[in-house]
Write an enzyme that holds these catalytic residues in place. Structure first.
Site, PDB file in Angstrom:
ATOM      1  N   HIS A  94      -6.639 -20.123  11.865  1.00  0.00           N
ATOM      2  CA  HIS A  94      -8.020 -20.525  11.588  1.00  0.00           C
ATOM      3  C   HIS A  94      -8.780 -19.434  10.824  1.00  0.00           C
ATOM      4  CE1 HIS A  94     -12.119 -21.927  11.935  1.00  0.00           C
ATOM      5  NE2 HIS A  94     -12.424 -20.706  12.346  1.00  0.00           N
ATOM      6  N   CYS A 154      -8.237 -26.491  13.523  1.00  0.00           N
ATOM      7  CA  CYS A 154      -9.426 -27.322  13.743  1.00  0.00           C
ATOM      8  C   CYS A 154      -9.116 -28.809  13.634  1.00  0.00           C
ATOM      9  CB  CYS A 154     -10.522 -26.936  12.753  1.00  0.00           C
ATOM     10  SG  CYS A 154     -11.308 -25.349  13.142  1.00  0.00           S
ATOM     11  N   GLN A 209     -11.240   7.123  -6.360  1.00  0.00           N
ATOM     12  CA  GLN A 209     -11.854   7.755  -5.199  1.00  0.00           C
ATOM     13  C   GLN A 209     -13.227   8.319  -5.576  1.00  0.00           C
ATOM     14  OE1 GLN A 209     -10.985   7.643  -2.126  1.00  0.00           O
ATOM     15  NE2 GLN A 209      -8.915   6.800  -2.272  1.00  0.00           N
ATOM     16  N   ASP A 267       0.849  -1.182   0.000  1.00  0.00           N
ATOM     17  CA  ASP A 267       0.000   0.000   0.000  1.00  0.00           C
ATOM     18  C   ASP A 267       0.891   1.241   0.000  1.00  0.00           C
ATOM     19  OD1 ASP A 267      -2.151   1.636   0.101  1.00  0.00           O
ATOM     20  OD2 ASP A 267      -2.891   0.966   2.052  1.00  0.00           O
ATOM     21  N   SER A 268       0.328   2.368  -0.399  1.00  0.00           N
ATOM     22  CA  SER A 268       1.150   3.561  -0.629  1.00  0.00           C
ATOM     23  C   SER A 268       1.400   4.395   0.612  1.00  0.00           C
ATOM     24  CB  SER A 268       0.463   4.448  -1.664  1.00  0.00           C
ATOM     25  OG  SER A 268      -0.756   4.944  -1.142  1.00  0.00           O
ATOM     26  N   GLY A 269       0.574   4.247   1.629  1.00  0.00           N
ATOM     27  CA  GLY A 269       0.654   5.117   2.796  1.00  0.00           C
ATOM     28  C   GLY A 269      -0.473   6.123   2.845  1.00  0.00           C
ATOM     29  N   GLY A 270      -1.297   6.193   1.781  1.00  0.00           N
ATOM     30  CA  GLY A 270      -2.411   7.136   1.781  1.00  0.00           C
ATOM     31  C   GLY A 270      -3.411   6.852   2.886  1.00  0.00           C
ATOM     32  N   PHE A 271      -3.672   5.564   3.140  1.00  0.00           N
ATOM     33  CA  PHE A 271      -4.621   5.230   4.200  1.00  0.00           C
ATOM     34  C   PHE A 271      -4.062   5.602   5.570  1.00  0.00           C
ATOM     35  CE2 PHE A 271      -6.356   2.414   7.446  1.00  0.00           C
ATOM     36  CZ  PHE A 271      -7.712   2.666   7.295  1.00  0.00           C
ATOM     37  N   CYS A 279     -14.549 -27.301   9.282  1.00  0.00           N
ATOM     38  CA  CYS A 279     -13.274 -26.687   8.878  1.00  0.00           C
ATOM     39  C   CYS A 279     -12.151 -27.717   8.950  1.00  0.00           C
ATOM     40  CB  CYS A 279     -12.960 -25.500   9.783  1.00  0.00           C
ATOM     41  SG  CYS A 279     -11.416 -24.658   9.377  1.00  0.00           S
ATOM     42  N   ASP A 334      -8.381  -7.079   0.770  1.00  0.00           N
ATOM     43  CA  ASP A 334      -7.516  -7.178   1.945  1.00  0.00           C
ATOM     44  C   ASP A 334      -8.253  -6.595   3.128  1.00  0.00           C
ATOM     45  OD1 ASP A 334      -6.066  -4.463   3.112  1.00  0.00           O
ATOM     46  OD2 ASP A 334      -6.855  -4.208   1.087  1.00  0.00           O
ATOM     47  N   CYS A 389      -8.831 -26.742   8.714  1.00  0.00           N
ATOM     48  CA  CYS A 389      -7.588 -25.998   8.884  1.00  0.00           C
ATOM     49  C   CYS A 389      -6.666 -26.691   9.900  1.00  0.00           C
ATOM     50  CB  CYS A 389      -7.879 -24.561   9.344  1.00  0.00           C
ATOM     51  SG  CYS A 389      -8.272 -24.359  11.101  1.00  0.00           S
TER      52      CYS A 389
END
Length: 372
Positions: A339, A313, A193, A90-94, A308, A270, A310
């Protein structure tokens, strides 16, 4: 990057993305490894237990600590972490948005103070890409101007203008750097945006999608708006995005959000939710969520989810996880995170199989029926 559409069912898509480091079957959920690690897990967990094909790391956090120059000297993210599959950064904008009390955007970039030591830093479109060249990620997000919702039309219009200008600077700079032999195996995504205003979304999408990016993301959602407003915005925006390139919905979200937005044509997701909730005691199952710290699980010998398969589990009971959580044992964080991530990864994998079979509608109905 090579991108192929394998099947379409309504607006839902099953695609294949090939980067230098891995082949990614979509729809895909990317675990969040903000500081070059998914919390409580290592590269062996990610590769051999969860079989992830791509994870997300964060430009802002890695720039501050340990520093992108350090990571470059260590051979980039892949050698530094020993995770040899794909990274998206990610760019850092968030982070500028979420740390708004210590950051300030202007027309040229974003000025912020480090949340670690208070030092001042300035991110521009080219600076953000230079950091990501050092990180060596497979997919790089450009700098964007993200605003919280609700917001005034004037602020959203400013966000779009800045994001579009920064996108043009980013793609021009990236192609120039590639002509110099830098970032030849790195891909660059733009971020649409516009809040939940459909006219603004159309303007942003048309401006950005006219540029030669490798993929496109929908940003600025799940930041305070109602869920239905988010779904409506995605449903409006995805048809404006190129069919022959990946579509990424950033920072979303719940299992329901994934299913709803896959139906609306999104390929990539994500969110910190599966790992953060795991650490707080909330575990996802095919029939909904459970809170493992509840006293009712103290002597429950069943796995978290009987359906499940996994790592967790297959081996451990709810009673054991309840004990680990209450005893504050670190092992709990690993087993619970495995899990929850397995649940998310299996959910998108089952959605893909349903799309390939032309049965996504039945898959969605079954998903909600189990939770009812």
């Amino acid at each position: 990057m090579k991108f192929d559409i394998d099947a379409v069912d309504g607006s839902a898509r099953a695609c294949t993305i090939k980067t230098t480091h891995s082949t990614i079957k979509t729809p895909i959920f990317m675990p969040v490894g903000t500081s070059a690690t998914v919390k409580a897990l290592d590269s062996e967990d990610m590769r051999h237990i969860l079989d992830t094909r791509i994870i997300l790391a964060n430009t802002y956090h890695l720039y501050l600590r340990p520093g992108d120059d350090t990571i470059k000297k260590m051979g980039g993210l892949h050698n530094f972490t020993k995770y040899d599959r794909s990274f998206l950064t990610d760019s850092g904008g968030f982070q500028a948005f979420s740390l708004s009390d210590i950051s300030r955007p202007d027309d040229e970039g974003i000025l912020f103070r480090s949340h670690i030591d208070g030092s001042k830093h300035y991110f521009t479109p080219s600076k953000v890409l230079d950091i990501q060249y050092n990180l060596g990620s497979d997919i790089m997000m450009i700098l964007d101007d993200l605003v919280a919702l609700p917001a005034t039309k004037e602020r959203i219009a400013l966000s779009i203008d800045r994001t579009t200008r920064w996108a043009h600077e980013s793609i021009t700079y990236h192609r120039f750097k590639q002509s110099q032999g830098v970032g030849l195996h790195q891909n660059i995504f733009a971020i649409i945006q516009g809040g939940v205003d459909l006219d603004f979304r159309k303007k942003s999408a048309e401006s950005l999608c006219a540029m030669d990016f490798d993929g496109f993301a929908i940003g600025g959602l799940s930041v305070g708006e109602a869920n239905q407003a988010m779904y409506d915005t995605v449903e409006f925006t995805t048809p404006l995005m190129p069919k022959n390139k990946p579509r990424y919905l950033m920072g979303v979200g719940t299992p329901e959000d994934l299913v709803e937005n896959i139906e609306r044509g999104v390929d990539m997701f994500d969110c910190v939710m599966p790992t953060r909730n795991a650490r707080n005691g909330t575990l996802f199952t095919s029939f909904g969520k459970i809170n493992i710290k509840s006293a009712r699980f103290k002597q429950d010998n069943d796995p978290i989810d009987p359906n499940c398969d996994c790592y967790t589990c297959s081996r451990y009971s709810r009673a054991y996880l309840n004990h680990l959580y209450r005893a504050k044992e670190l092992t709990y964080f690993r087993l619970a995170s495995i899990h929850n991530l397995h649940y998310y990864l299996k959910l998108v994998d089952e959605a893909r199989e349903a799309i390939l079979a032309g049965e996504f509608g039945a898959f969605k109905r079954d998903f909600y029926n189990k939770r009812a």
